[in-house]
Scaffold this active site. Structure first.
Site, PDB file in Angstrom:
ATOM      1  N   ASN A  22      24.770   8.620 -10.487  1.00 60.03           N
ATOM      2  CA  ASN A  22      24.709   7.740  -9.332  1.00 60.03           C
ATOM      3  C   ASN A  22      24.099   8.495  -8.153  1.00 60.03           C
ATOM      4  OD1 ASN A  22      25.538   6.409  -6.841  1.00 60.03           O
ATOM      5  ND2 ASN A  22      26.847   5.133  -8.107  1.00 60.03           N
ATOM      6  N   HIS A  25      24.699   8.664  -2.782  1.00 60.70           N
ATOM      7  CA  HIS A  25      25.026   9.504  -1.634  1.00 60.70           C
ATOM      8  C   HIS A  25      23.901  10.454  -1.229  1.00 60.70           C
ATOM      9  CE1 HIS A  25      28.781   7.574  -1.219  1.00 60.70           C
ATOM     10  NE2 HIS A  25      29.058   7.783  -2.492  1.00 60.70           N
ATOM     11  N   ARG A  33      20.429  10.371   9.285  1.00 61.19           N
ATOM     12  CA  ARG A  33      19.423  10.754  10.283  1.00 61.19           C
ATOM     13  C   ARG A  33      18.240   9.795  10.336  1.00 61.19           C
ATOM     14  NH1 ARG A  33      19.278  16.324  11.828  1.00 61.19           N
ATOM     15  NH2 ARG A  33      17.319  15.796  12.865  1.00 61.19           N
ATOM     16  N   HIS A  58      24.021   1.593  -6.200  1.00 65.10           N
ATOM     17  CA  HIS A  58      24.789   0.443  -5.715  1.00 65.10           C
ATOM     18  C   HIS A  58      24.130  -0.072  -4.445  1.00 65.10           C
ATOM     19  CE1 HIS A  58      29.043  -1.161  -4.418  1.00 65.10           C
ATOM     20  NE2 HIS A  58      28.111  -2.097  -4.372  1.00 65.10           N
ATOM     21  N   ARG A  60      24.657  -2.167  -1.649  1.00 63.37           N
ATOM     22  CA  ARG A  60      25.741  -2.867  -0.963  1.00 63.37           C
ATOM     23  C   ARG A  60      25.191  -3.926  -0.014  1.00 63.37           C
ATOM     24  NH1 ARG A  60      31.035  -1.081  -0.456  1.00 63.37           N
ATOM     25  NH2 ARG A  60      31.599   0.642  -1.828  1.00 63.37           N
ATOM     26  N   ARG A  64      24.523   0.318   3.354  1.00 66.35           N
ATOM     27  CA  ARG A  64      24.984   1.559   3.988  1.00 66.35           C
ATOM     28  C   ARG A  64      24.374   2.813   3.368  1.00 66.35           C
ATOM     29  NH1 ARG A  64      31.355   1.751   2.550  1.00 66.35           N
ATOM     30  NH2 ARG A  64      31.165  -0.361   3.386  1.00 66.35           N
ATOM     31  N   HIS A  65      23.909   2.719   2.128  1.00 63.40           N
ATOM     32  CA  HIS A  65      23.231   3.880   1.531  1.00 63.40           C
ATOM     33  C   HIS A  65      21.948   3.430   0.826  1.00 63.40           C
ATOM     34  CE1 HIS A  65      25.881   2.535  -1.707  1.00 63.40           C
ATOM     35  NE2 HIS A  65      26.943   3.110  -1.180  1.00 63.40           N
ATOM     36  N   GLU A  85      24.367  -1.472  -9.581  1.00 61.24           N
ATOM     37  CA  GLU A  85      25.715  -1.870  -9.190  1.00 61.24           C
ATOM     38  C   GLU A  85      25.625  -2.859  -8.043  1.00 61.24           C
ATOM     39  OE1 GLU A  85      28.294   1.367  -8.239  1.00 61.24           O
ATOM     40  OE2 GLU A  85      28.636   1.886 -10.330  1.00 61.24           O
ATOM     41  N   THR A 115      34.620   3.556  -0.173  1.00 63.72           N
ATOM     42  CA  THR A 115      34.051   3.525  -1.514  1.00 63.72           C
ATOM     43  C   THR A 115      34.756   2.416  -2.270  1.00 63.72           C
ATOM     44  OG1 THR A 115      33.537   4.858  -3.483  1.00 63.72           O
ATOM     45  CG2 THR A 115      35.682   5.229  -2.440  1.00 63.72           C
ATOM     46  N   THR A 116      34.300   2.088  -3.461  1.00 63.02           N
ATOM     47  CA  THR A 116      34.916   1.019  -4.226  1.00 63.02           C
ATOM     48  C   THR A 116      36.360   1.379  -4.539  1.00 63.02           C
ATOM     49  OG1 THR A 116      32.764   0.527  -5.200  1.00 63.02           O
ATOM     50  CG2 THR A 116      34.687  -0.441  -6.258  1.00 63.02           C
ATOM     51  N   GLU A 166      33.283  -1.257 -17.532  1.00 58.61           N
ATOM     52  CA  GLU A 166      33.409   0.116 -17.044  1.00 58.61           C
ATOM     53  C   GLU A 166      34.809   0.260 -16.463  1.00 58.61           C
ATOM     54  OE1 GLU A 166      31.441   3.096 -13.714  1.00 58.61           O
ATOM     55  OE2 GLU A 166      30.140   1.770 -14.896  1.00 58.61           O
ATOM     56  N   HIS A 209      34.236   6.635 -11.632  1.00 62.10           N
ATOM     57  CA  HIS A 209      34.882   6.727 -10.327  1.00 62.10           C
ATOM     58  C   HIS A 209      35.814   7.940 -10.272  1.00 62.10           C
ATOM     59  CE1 HIS A 209      35.238   4.867  -6.371  1.00 62.10           C
ATOM     60  NE2 HIS A 209      36.445   5.390  -6.337  1.00 62.10           N
ATOM     61  N   GLY A 210      35.417   8.882  -9.416  1.00 60.55           N
ATOM     62  CA  GLY A 210      36.252  10.050  -9.143  1.00 60.55           C
ATOM     63  C   GLY A 210      36.171  11.162 -10.159  1.00 60.55           C
ATOM     64  N   GLY A 231      28.727  10.185  -9.690  1.00 57.44           N
ATOM     65  CA  GLY A 231      27.795  10.436  -8.601  1.00 57.44           C
ATOM     66  C   GLY A 231      28.308  11.376  -7.541  1.00 57.44           C
ATOM     67  N   TYR A 232      29.325  10.953  -6.799  1.00 53.79           N
ATOM     68  CA  TYR A 232      29.749  11.659  -5.595  1.00 53.79           C
ATOM     69  C   TYR A 232      30.066  13.129  -5.866  1.00 53.79           C
ATOM     70  CZ  TYR A 232      32.214  12.588  -1.230  1.00 53.79           C
ATOM     71  OH  TYR A 232      32.606  13.109  -0.027  1.00 53.79           O
TER      72      TYR A 232
END
Length: 262
Positions: A22, A25, A33, A58, A60, A64-65, A85, A115-116, A166, A209-210, A231-232
């Site tokens: 993912n 981020h 910036r 994702h 959104r 936001r990203h 996503e 986050t989700t 998932e 996730h996580g 991802g993160y």
């Protein structure tokens, strides 16, 4: 997100576990910036070079990203499957149908969340989800539902004829990080049972996730899973070791876990 043909999930000879990276981020950092750097498409290409089997992003509702042009460029420039996503809204369905990714993973979305935060409530929202699943499927897009390892949610996912789920692993990962051992064990047993239920129902089973190196290695030993989307954690590790090394280390951890799956 998955390959075009459903994997052989024989428990005696489980397939190599796929890694979806993912890149959200990278876009988060860029947007802090403004401008064009760092570029999530460049990150996707580096991740694929290092061993990623696909790319997840994702889009959104608040952008936001990942932004709309990121999705267009990812679809055009990467050589591996793109997993889009998205919330199951009319706007996102239209964008997905125009973009034609390999797969769409339907997720819950609240603007105020960082986050989700949980899985999709397919039991409560099945009437709203069914048309979106049908439209995407008719366009040849593989639909995945991001849900908790809950028996009722898994049963409804199968009834909605989404080919993939998932499983949300955030509760398990958070409990491990916080040192809540009993909660972590309970969450782990839910994941194990949920994966078995989904597999028995004919669903392809992913997780995300996580996840970090250790939790990815552990869950890779469950033969029902065929893909992890991460991802993160890897983007954070990339600040210190580089993105390629982060992906290669994750790939190695997953391979060690998978070697124990049989």
């Amino acid at each position: 997100m998955s390959n075009s043909l459903k994997s052989d999930t024989s428990k005696s000879h489980p397939p190599k576990l796929r890694l979806g990276v993912n890149v959200d981020h990278v876009a988060t950092l860029r947007n802090a910036r403004g401008g064009r750097s760092p570029d999530p498409v460049r990150a996707a290409l580096l991740a694929i070079e290092a061993g990623a089997d696909g790319i997840t992003a994702h889009l959104r509702e608040d952008r936001r990203h990942i932004r709309d042009d990121d999705m267009i460029r990812l679809k055009a420039e990467i050589s591996k499957p793109l997993n889009f996503e998205m919330a199951a809204t009319e706007e996102m369905v239209r964008i997905a149908l125009a973009t034609r990714p390999h797969a769409c993973c339907l997720v819950p979305e609240r603007r105020e969340e960082l986050t989700t935060e949980g899985g999709l409530d397919v039991v409560g929202q099945h009437n709203a989800l069914a048309p979106a699943i049908a439209r995407l499927s008719e366009a040849g897009i593989r639909v995945s539902l991001f849900i908790a390892a809950d028996p009722a949610q898994i049963e409804m996912a199968a009834r909605l004829r989404a080919p993939v789920i998932e499983i949300h692993t955030g509760g398990w990962c958070d409990a491990i990080t916080d040192g809540h051992h009993d909660k972590a064990e309970a969450e782990w047993q839910r994941i194990v049972a949920g994966a078995r239920q989904a597999y028995a129902a004919g669903l392809e089973v992913h997780a995300g996730h996580g996840l970090d190196y250790a939790t990815a290695e552990q869950i890779a030993a469950l033969p029902e899973f065929v893909e992890l989307n991460i991802g993160y954690f890897m983007m954070g590790e990339a600040l210190f070791v580089g993105l390629g090394e982060s992906v290669r280390t994750m790939r190695a951890a997953m391979d060690r876990g998978r070697s124990r799956a049989a």
